[in-house]
Design a protein around this motif. Structure first.
Motif, short mmCIF file in Angstrom:
data_model
loop_
_atom_site.label_atom_id
_atom_site.label_comp_id
_atom_site.label_asym_id
_atom_site.label_seq_id
_atom_site.Cartn_x
_atom_site.Cartn_y
_atom_site.Cartn_z
N LYS A 155 0.74 -1.18 0.23
CA LYS A 155 -0.09 -0.17 -0.01
C LYS A 155 0.85 1.36 0.19
O LYS A 155 0.33 2.37 -0.68
N PHE A 156 1.93 1.17 0.66
CA PHE A 156 2.86 2.49 0.73
C PHE A 156 3.85 2.23 -0.38
O PHE A 156 5.05 3.27 -0.19
N ALA A 157 3.68 1.44 -1.19
CA ALA A 157 4.80 1.43 -2.41
C ALA A 157 4.91 2.49 -3.27
O ALA A 157 4.01 3.25 -3.33
N LEU A 158 6.12 2.93 -3.80
CA LEU A 158 6.31 4.02 -4.65
C LEU A 158 5.44 3.80 -5.88
O LEU A 158 5.68 2.79 -6.51
N ARG A 159 4.44 4.68 -6.17
CA ARG A 159 3.58 4.56 -7.38
C ARG A 159 3.70 5.45 -8.57
O ARG A 159 3.44 5.34 -9.73
N HIS A 160 4.23 6.81 -8.04
CA HIS A 160 4.10 7.85 -9.48
C HIS A 160 5.41 8.73 -9.03
O HIS A 160 5.98 8.78 -7.95
N THR A 161 5.73 9.39 -9.96
CA THR A 161 6.87 10.41 -9.76
C THR A 161 6.08 11.74 -9.45
O THR A 161 5.11 11.88 -9.62
N VAL A 162 6.85 12.43 -8.93
CA VAL A 162 6.52 14.01 -8.57
C VAL A 162 7.97 14.78 -9.20
O VAL A 162 8.92 14.41 -8.79
N VAL A 179 11.45 12.79 -8.27
CA VAL A 179 11.58 11.45 -7.36
C VAL A 179 10.22 10.83 -7.42
O VAL A 179 9.25 11.19 -8.27
N MET A 180 10.44 9.56 -6.90
CA MET A 180 9.49 8.59 -6.86
C MET A 180 8.51 8.59 -5.52
O MET A 180 9.45 8.76 -4.36
N THR A 181 7.23 8.58 -5.37
CA THR A 181 6.66 8.79 -4.08
C THR A 181 5.22 7.67 -3.95
O THR A 181 5.22 7.27 -5.00
N HIS A 225 3.09 10.21 1.84
CA HIS A 225 3.57 9.93 3.16
C HIS A 225 4.80 9.59 3.21
O HIS A 225 5.34 8.66 3.26
N PRO A 226 5.76 10.88 3.42
CA PRO A 226 7.16 10.47 3.83
C PRO A 226 7.45 9.91 5.22
O PRO A 226 8.78 9.20 5.36
N GLU A 227 6.69 9.78 6.09
CA GLU A 227 6.85 8.95 7.31
C GLU A 227 7.13 7.24 7.16
O GLU A 227 7.73 6.81 7.88
N TRP A 228 6.56 7.03 5.86
CA TRP A 228 6.92 5.61 5.56
C TRP A 228 8.26 5.55 4.97
O TRP A 228 8.72 6.06 4.45
N ASN A 229 8.97 4.45 6.00
CA ASN A 229 10.50 4.37 5.80
C ASN A 229 11.18 5.74 5.75
O ASN A 229 12.11 5.86 4.83
N VAL A 235 14.16 10.46 -0.37
CA VAL A 235 13.09 11.35 -0.48
C VAL A 235 12.68 11.93 0.87
O VAL A 235 12.68 13.09 1.32
N SER A 236 12.33 10.88 1.64
CA SER A 236 11.74 11.06 2.92
C SER A 236 12.88 11.57 3.79
O SER A 236 12.65 12.42 4.73
#
Length: 265
Positions: A155-162, A179-181, A225-229, A235-236
């Motif tokens: 669910k928290f996997a990287l899914r698109h670029t920013v 980056v990927m988020t 959600h940068p709190e994940w990992n 990026v986080s």
């Protein structure tokens, strides 16, 4: 006896919920505390966001900075001049009552905050902007919501670029223009507030990274959600590190130490 140095305090905005479907609680994800303590280097303090229990003025004095967390309830549309519809989802009016004036006060004082997901949206609303009730219903937009199935890792996997503005705040902070988020949100910015600078977008044009123009303090906010990992993600980690530095500098000014302000623009 020697005492360890006092860590700067970050107030983590809590969310109302039910434990075991019946017992009311104010809570925050452990990942938020882990990112604040382990990466930002601050003392995490969960705030019960209800005006019956806390006031904005005392929170400003108690805490050195604030983490505006994500949450399932959305900002009530009346806060940006629109009527409530089923598409707007559920709400937390008590959190609205605390966070929106808190954001405005922090901007005025230069007190640092980091906005995440709902917190990102709160910053826009607090500064006079509006939200779309459901991004995936807009022509040409992708579904930014959390995948309904799978493990937390999926669910928290990287899914698109920013993609960030070339030479902008986030580009300089990350050392990369793209980056990927992850992506786990239903709503998003419609009209940015007059002082909101959109500094990063998803491929479909959805705003993903913002800050408040001419604010004297740290106001970076992100839709993901940068709190994940947070400790391991490239990026986080710089985002929470920079936030922690800004909070430490604010705390230092309170103790009579010279401040070094992070330039946002």
């Amino acid at each position: 006896m020697t005492h360890a140095p006092r860590r700067p305090v970050v107030g983590i905005i809590g969310n109302m919920g039910l434990m075991n479907q019946e017992y009311p609680v104010h809570a925050s994800g452990t990942l938020n505390s882990e990112a604040v303590a382990g990466v930002a280097g601050c003392l995490p303090l969960i705030i019960p966001t209800d005006p019956r229990f806390v006031g904005v003025a005392e929170l400003l004095e108690l805490c050195d900075g604030f983490l505006l967390t994500g949450g399932r309830p959305n900002v009530h549309p009346s806060e940006y001049g629109e009527e409530e519809t089923p598409a707007h989802g559920c709400f937390d009016r008590c959190r609205d009552a605390i966070t929106l004036p808190l954001v405005r006060a922090c901007v005025e004082r230069g007190q640092p905050f980091l906005g995440i997901c709902r917190g990102f949206q709160e910053v826009n609303v607090a500064m006079g902007g509006t939200l779309y009730p459901e991004i995936r219903d807009l022509p040409g937009r992708m579904n930014h919501r959390m995948p309904p199935d799978g493990t937390l890792e999926e669910k928290f996997a990287l899914r698109h670029t920013v993609r960030f503005t070339k030479g902008g705040v986030f580009h300089r902070l990350m050392g990369a223009e793209e980056v990927m988020t992850n992506t786990l949100h239903g709503q998003g910015i419609n009209r940015p507030g007059p002082r909101i600078v959109i500094d990063g977008e998803a491929p479909d044009g959805t705003p993903e990274a913002i800050y408040v123009k001419d604010a004297p303090g740290f106001t970076l906010s992100v839709q993901w959600h940068p709190e994940w990992n947070a400790a391991g993600d490239p990026v986080s980690r710089p985002l929470f590190t920079a936030f922690g530095q800004a909070v430490a500098e604010w705390a230092g000014t309170r103790r009579g130490m010279p401040a070094r302000h992070l330039r946002q623009a």
